[in-house]
Design an enzyme around this catalytic site. Sequence first.
Site: not given
Length: 608
Positions: A259, A321
């Site tokens: 993330d 990401e």
Amino acid sequence: MAAKHFVGALCLSAMLVGAGGAQTSAAAVTPTPAELHAAAMPTHDDTWWKHALVYEIYPRSFQDSNGDGVGDLNGMTQRLDYLQGLGVDAIWIAPMFPSPQVDFGYDVSDFLTVDPQYGSLADMDKLIAEAKKRKIRICLDWVVNHTSDKHKWFEESASNRTNSKADWYVWNDGKKATDAGVGTYQKKFEHDGMVPPNNWESVFGGSAWTWVPARKQFYYHKFYVQQPDLNYRNPAVEKAMFDGMRFWMDRGVAGFRLDAVPTLFEDPQLRDEAETGGVNAQGDPNLKDTYTSNLADVHAVMQRMRAVVAKYPGDRVLIGETYLPNTAALEEWYGGSRRDELQLPMDMLVGFPDRAGGKTLSAPYLRQYITEAETELHGSQPLFVFDNHDNERSHDRYNDGTHAAEIDKAIAAVLLTSKATALMYYGEELGMPTSTPTRVEDVKDPIGVTGWPKEKGRDGERTPMQWDGSPQSGFSSNGKTWLPVPGNYVSLNVAAEAADPSSLLNWHKKLIAMRRTMPALHDGGVVMLDTANSNVLSYVRTAPAGAKAVVVSLNLSGTPQTVSLDLKGAGLGSAVTPLLASSDGLMGATTVESLMLPAYGSFVAQVK
Ligand code: GLC
């Protein structure tokens, strides 16, 4: 994972001629003949993630097994047969760790167990085991950049300046409000005469620095106030996060989606970001992102992380990401030709043109970025994605108001007939629309409350999965779910689409099955065709020896288009056998010499 290269049926010169047409706009970096040749070559490598369909599940919204109105792990286990039937190879579960749920799980308060509202560690073990029986791998969402402010690390760190975790987060004394050069924006965040050290902003609004009286210091948070950034300049932090990854790999997880990974480091000199003019939806000045994102320091951490993962058997994978400005920046996340960082940093350029400088989806756009992914990543495997839990669904982003159903099919065709690993988001296979709240009092995502009405938050793309026509669409037995089930579930659901041969769900199933079983789609190279066409994207997936090539032609315009595809350049004839088309008429086509594609029509055929 030995890689074996087939020398395909096509001769080298034919491929160079065919692939030569793949050159895109003058602005794009022109691939060398060797790179184009490599892109056109069928390759055979059975490494699982190179062929995978990865399916993102937002745990709150997939399936509620215990009737509390929130999805959970046992719910996912109940739905594994559906995922197997669809052809999913791996699931990425958005964070299911204990969390105060300010950012719905992206504020983790303990990395080593499961939030009780989603189940227990035993439930996770069961999910991993049941998925394995169906050849589905489980990947977790590793929130590397920050923790919750309720994580015990942060509670200790914030308690004083001398504790054992004092340096685990990014702390700063700030500046005196009266110091020269302190801007008016910084002055808004004054405490005890002190202001943040610079003008950095939280992505979610306000200063990125928050004052803690116990330390008389500010801490840095790229995201919500409740998400303090970890300090990766402290090796103890890296070790703790790597230990957490080992904990989950020991339990059998196949990899991680990292993330917000470009934001691990900030400029040590804390230089102000340049203003770009105007204010954003949260009312803050628009800034560049030079000093808080994609700093070079991150790559050494990625290399060490890759080494941790590489110690485990079974090709565990690191997915990133990675919203990046261009293909050259993406290439660095693989570790360039060393390929020693992430195996699959997400290519957000192909699927999110609106985030790549506000561009729109079009044939030239996709041709350029698909070609770049094929030729400018040193042969690394691209990962394409059109949907996730942070963006309005592609069904709405690209909807022209008339042809949504055809556009959904064309997007699925790009995703699933390309050579890239494919990432899908639950409900994408159904064409689930974004259901944005219409009243601020219904909004759950905090940025939708603070940004209303300019920014309505991300609830719209996180609504419960629509399974069938029963109350609450089979998602939950509870009459009140955490976000409401959109009213369109009555006709738009898995059961209804499974029964309709022309549904988007069945379109996906057919494409996924073809991608798994046809050598050209599984292993073939890519040669762009008709490269000056500004409306229609066409390409051929070359075939390994003994197999047949597959030609794909997608009209990405709102008017009918006739294409004449020259497959001779790729050493092929023009006679085809249609495999899949968005309109019945196209299934009668016998050649691609004069192919009439309706508005947003899709055509996939085997070359005879
Ligand atoms: C990522 C997540 C997003 C989250 C943010 C902060 O962008 O996808 O949902 O809010 O990181 O963790």
